[in-house]
Design a protein around this motif. Structure first.
Motif, PDB file in Angstrom:
ATOM      1  N   GLN A 265       0.683  -1.340  -0.076  1.00 36.27           N
ATOM      2  CA  GLN A 265      -0.055  -0.229   0.120  1.00 36.27           C
ATOM      3  C   GLN A 265       0.776   1.251  -0.115  1.00 36.27           C
ATOM      4  O   GLN A 265       0.474   2.379  -0.795  1.00 36.27           O
ATOM      5  N   LEU A 266       2.008   0.960   0.759  1.00 38.44           N
ATOM      6  CA  LEU A 266       2.874   2.480   0.964  1.00 38.44           C
ATOM      7  C   LEU A 266       3.531   2.560  -0.628  1.00 38.44           C
ATOM      8  O   LEU A 266       3.735   3.533  -1.097  1.00 38.44           O
ATOM      9  N   ALA A 267       3.921   1.331  -1.393  1.00 44.64           N
ATOM     10  CA  ALA A 267       4.279   1.368  -2.570  1.00 44.64           C
ATOM     11  C   ALA A 267       3.358   1.948  -3.620  1.00 44.64           C
ATOM     12  O   ALA A 267       3.630   2.982  -4.556  1.00 44.64           O
ATOM     13  N   ALA A 268       2.126   1.554  -3.466  1.00 51.33           N
ATOM     14  CA  ALA A 268       1.101   2.287  -4.281  1.00 51.33           C
ATOM     15  C   ALA A 268       0.982   3.707  -4.100  1.00 51.33           C
ATOM     16  O   ALA A 268       0.821   4.633  -5.153  1.00 51.33           O
ATOM     17  N   VAL A 269       1.190   4.502  -2.930  1.00 48.74           N
ATOM     18  CA  VAL A 269       1.395   5.656  -2.752  1.00 48.74           C
ATOM     19  C   VAL A 269       2.235   6.315  -3.465  1.00 48.74           C
ATOM     20  O   VAL A 269       2.442   7.376  -4.042  1.00 48.74           O
ATOM     21  N   ARG A 270       3.552   5.757  -3.040  1.00 45.86           N
ATOM     22  CA  ARG A 270       4.759   6.375  -3.549  1.00 45.86           C
ATOM     23  C   ARG A 270       4.682   6.184  -5.380  1.00 45.86           C
ATOM     24  O   ARG A 270       5.652   6.945  -5.877  1.00 45.86           O
ATOM     25  N   SER A 271       3.957   5.480  -5.673  1.00 49.40           N
ATOM     26  CA  SER A 271       3.995   5.358  -7.387  1.00 49.40           C
ATOM     27  C   SER A 271       2.972   6.287  -7.931  1.00 49.40           C
ATOM     28  O   SER A 271       3.180   6.513  -9.205  1.00 49.40           O
ATOM     29  N   GLY A 272       2.123   6.902  -6.977  1.00 51.55           N
ATOM     30  CA  GLY A 272       1.219   7.698  -7.596  1.00 51.55           C
ATOM     31  C   GLY A 272      -0.185   6.961  -7.933  1.00 51.55           C
ATOM     32  O   GLY A 272      -1.051   7.445  -8.633  1.00 51.55           O
ATOM     33  N   ALA A 273      -0.142   5.432  -7.544  1.00 49.69           N
ATOM     34  CA  ALA A 273      -1.472   4.913  -7.965  1.00 49.69           C
ATOM     35  C   ALA A 273      -2.404   5.433  -6.917  1.00 49.69           C
ATOM     36  O   ALA A 273      -3.649   5.044  -7.212  1.00 49.69           O
ATOM     37  N   ALA A 274      -2.233   5.847  -5.947  1.00 50.83           N
ATOM     38  CA  ALA A 274      -3.174   6.330  -4.628  1.00 50.83           C
ATOM     39  C   ALA A 274      -2.348   7.601  -4.094  1.00 50.83           C
ATOM     40  O   ALA A 274      -1.139   7.902  -4.164  1.00 50.83           O
ATOM     41  N   GLY A 275      -3.026   8.533  -3.659  1.00 51.56           N
ATOM     42  CA  GLY A 275      -2.652   9.814  -3.117  1.00 51.56           C
ATOM     43  C   GLY A 275      -2.576   9.708  -1.577  1.00 51.56           C
ATOM     44  O   GLY A 275      -3.284   8.881  -0.924  1.00 51.56           O
ATOM     45  N   VAL A 339      -5.480   1.357   0.407  1.00 49.06           N
ATOM     46  CA  VAL A 339      -5.756   2.743   0.052  1.00 49.06           C
ATOM     47  C   VAL A 339      -6.606   3.231  -0.983  1.00 49.06           C
ATOM     48  O   VAL A 339      -7.260   4.331  -1.310  1.00 49.06           O
ATOM     49  N   THR A 340      -6.843   2.299  -2.166  1.00 49.24           N
ATOM     50  CA  THR A 340      -7.671   2.286  -3.203  1.00 49.24           C
ATOM     51  C   THR A 340      -9.149   1.821  -2.866  1.00 49.24           C
ATOM     52  O   THR A 340      -9.681   1.926  -4.010  1.00 49.24           O
ATOM     53  N   ARG A 341      -9.565   1.623  -1.862  1.00 48.07           N
ATOM     54  CA  ARG A 341     -10.844   0.954  -1.843  1.00 48.07           C
ATOM     55  C   ARG A 341     -11.878   2.095  -1.883  1.00 48.07           C
ATOM     56  O   ARG A 341     -11.825   3.267  -1.754  1.00 48.07           O
TER      57      ARG A 341
END
Length: 414
Positions: A265-275, A339-341
Motif C-alpha cells: 500500500q505504501l508502494a502504491a502511494v509512492r508510485s502515484g497509484a493512490a494519493g 488505500v484504493t478502496r
C-alpha cells in the motif's frame, strides 16, 4: 444471532476491533455492561448509527435525559469511572438549543477559510519536528507517537486556543493519563489536576487576553453570561484541546502503522497509484480515532431493527470502530487496509449529524501535510518492534498505540 447473555465491555480497550466484531454477530445493536453495572446499548451497524445520530429523540445530555445520572448529584457522578464522558457541559454533551448555542461560539475558529490559512503554520511545525527527529540519527528507536503524531496537533491546537508552552506539556500529560486511567482514585486525581490546570489557564487569559479562542470565549462570557456559563467555558476549552489533539494523534499514529505494515500500500502511494488523501481516509475508516464515544440517551422510546426498543432514558454507546469495518458498507475485506478502496471515504470516523466533529477539516489538513513530509524525509522509515509487540492505549475510546517506536533510517535533504 440472538444475544443470550450480557457482554461486559472491556473499557481498557485490549481488543477493540475483535470485541465489536463479536458483538456485531448479535445484530445491529447489543446490550453491554459498563463499569458500575451500567447497562447500555452498543450500536455496531452503520445504517442504524446514522439513524440514531440524526434522530431528535437521541440526546447527548445526561443531565436532562439520563435518569440514572440524577442530574449529576447521584452515586454515578461521584464514583463512576466513565463519568468524565458525560459530566462535561460543552457542545459535545449538549442537546438541542444548548448544543447550537455552544457550537456557534467555537465554530468561527474552524471555518474552511481559517483552516486553509493555517496551512503554512502547520507546514512550519512539521518541518521543525522532522528536523528534531533527524537529530536522533538513523539507528536509534524513536517514539513517533509522542515526538511527531502528538507533538504536531498539540502545537496547532495550543496556538489556536492560546495555551502557553508551560501549561501545554502538563495538560497533555494529565489528559493522557486521565483518558487511560482505570481505577476510581486515579481518575478522581487526574480530574482534579485537569480542572485545576484549566482554571489556571482561564485566569491567565483573563489577565492577559490574546487573539485566540480561549480569550474569545472569555469575552463572550463577559459580554453576556447567559451565552456561556463559567462551567461551560472551562469544559469547552477541555473539549477543544482534547479532541483537537487526541483524534489527530491517533489518525497519524494509525496511518503510519498501517503503511509500515502494508508495504504494497505504501508502494502504491509512492508510485502515484493512490494519493495521500486516500491514506488519510482509509486510515480513519480502518481505525476510527475515537473508537467508541460514551454516551447518548433515548429521549423517548425508539424502535430499532429486529423489533427491539431502546426505552426512554436508556444509554447508547456508538461504536465508530465497528462502523468503519461494517462489511455491509465496506465489503468482506473490511478488516484490510486498502488505500484504493472505493468506500474509503464512506466512513463516520469523525461522527455524523449535528455532532459531526467541528475540527475534522483541520485534522485532515494536519495529517495530509504530516504523512507525505514524514515519508519523504525518511524514506527508509521502519518499525523498531514487531507489530504484535505494540500495545494499544488503555482506552476503549481513544484508539491508538501507547508508543510507536520506529527507526528513521537515512534522512533525505530537508
Amino acid at each position: 444471532m440472538t444475544q443470550t447473555s450480557l457482554h461486559v465491555l472491556d473499557t481498557a480497550g485490549r481488543d477493540i476491533q475483535g470485541e465489536v466484531a463479536a458483538l456485531r454477530a448479535h445484530g445491529p445493536a447489543a446490550r453491554v455492561e459498563l463499569p458500575g453495572g451500567v447497562v447500555s446499548w452498543l450500536v455496531t451497524d452503520t445504517a442504524l448509527i446514522k439513524q440514531l445520530l440524526t434522530d431528535p429523540r437521541i440526546s447527548r445530555d445526561a443531565y436532562a435525559h439520563w435518569p440514572a445520572w440524577e442530574n449529576g448529584e447521584g452515586e454515578l457522578a461521584r464514583t463512576w469511572p466513565l463519568a468524565m464522558w458525560v459530566a462535561d457541559r460543552n457542545m459535545i454533551t449538549s442537546y438541542g438549543d444548548a448544543h447550537r448555542r455552544l457550537r456557534k461560539l467555537v465554530a468561527g475558529a474552524f471555518t474552511a477559510r481559517r483552516t486553509r490559512d493555517l496551512k503554512p503554520r502547520v507546514e512550519a511545525i512539521v518541518a521543525a519536528l522532522l528536523d528534531g527527529l533527524a537529530a536522533h540519527g538513523p539507528d536509534r528507536p524513536v517514539d513517533l507517537r509522542a515526538e511527531f503524531a502528538q507533538a504536531l496537533p498539540a502545537a496547532v491546537i495550543s496556538e489556536l486556543l492560546g495555551i502557553p508552552d508551560d501549561v501545554r506539556g502538563e495538560l497533555l500529560g494529565v489528559i493522557g493519563a486521565w483518558m487511560t486511567a482505570q481505577d476510581e482514585a486515579a481518575i478522581a486525581e487526574y480530574t482534579r489536576r485537569g480542572y485545576e490546570l484549566l482554571h489556571r489557564l482561564v485566569d491567565l487569559k483573563r489577565a492577559e487576553p490574546g487573539d485566540d479562542l480561549v480569550s474569545a470565549l472569555i469575552a463572550a462570557r463577559a459580554e453576556d453570561g447567559t451565552r456561556l456559563s463559567e462551567r461551560e467555558l472551562v469544559d469547552t476549552v477541555l473539549l477543544t484541546f482534547t479532541a483537537g489533539h487526541e483524534t489527530t494523534t491517533n489518525l497519524i499514529d494509525q496511518a503510519v502503522f498501517a503503511l509500515l505494515t502494508h508495504p504494497a500500500q505504501l508502494a502504491a502511494v509512492r508510485s502515484g497509484a493512490a494519493g495521500w488523501p486516500d491514506v488519510v481516509e482509509e486510515s480513519i475508516r480502518l481505525e476510527a480515532p475515537f473508537a467508541n464515544l460514551p454516551l447518548r440517551f433515548a429521549v423517548s422510546d425508539v424502535e430499532i431493527p429486529g423489533g427491539q426498543v431502546i426505552r426512554a432514558g436508556e444509554p447508547i454507546l456508538i461504536s465508530f470502530a465497528a462502523a468503519g469495518r461494517d462489511p455491509l458498507v465496506h465489503g468482506p475485506d473490511a478488516d484490510e487496509f486498502v488505500v484504493t478502496r472505493p468506500t474509503r471515504a464512506d466512513h463516520i470516523g469523525f461522527g455524523h449529524g449535528v455532532h459531526f466533529c467541528i475540527g475534522a477539516p483541520l485534522a485532515r489538513l494536519e495529517a495530509g501535510i504530516a504523512l507525505p513530509a514524514l515519508f519523504g524525509r525518511f524514506p527508509d522509515l521502519a518499525l523498531a518492534a514487531t507489530p504484535e509487540a505494540l500495545s494499544p492505549l488503555e482506552s476503549f475510546v481513544s484508539n491508538g498505540h501507547r508508543e510507536l517506536p520506529v527507526l528513521l533510517g537515512r534522512s533525505s535533504d530537508a
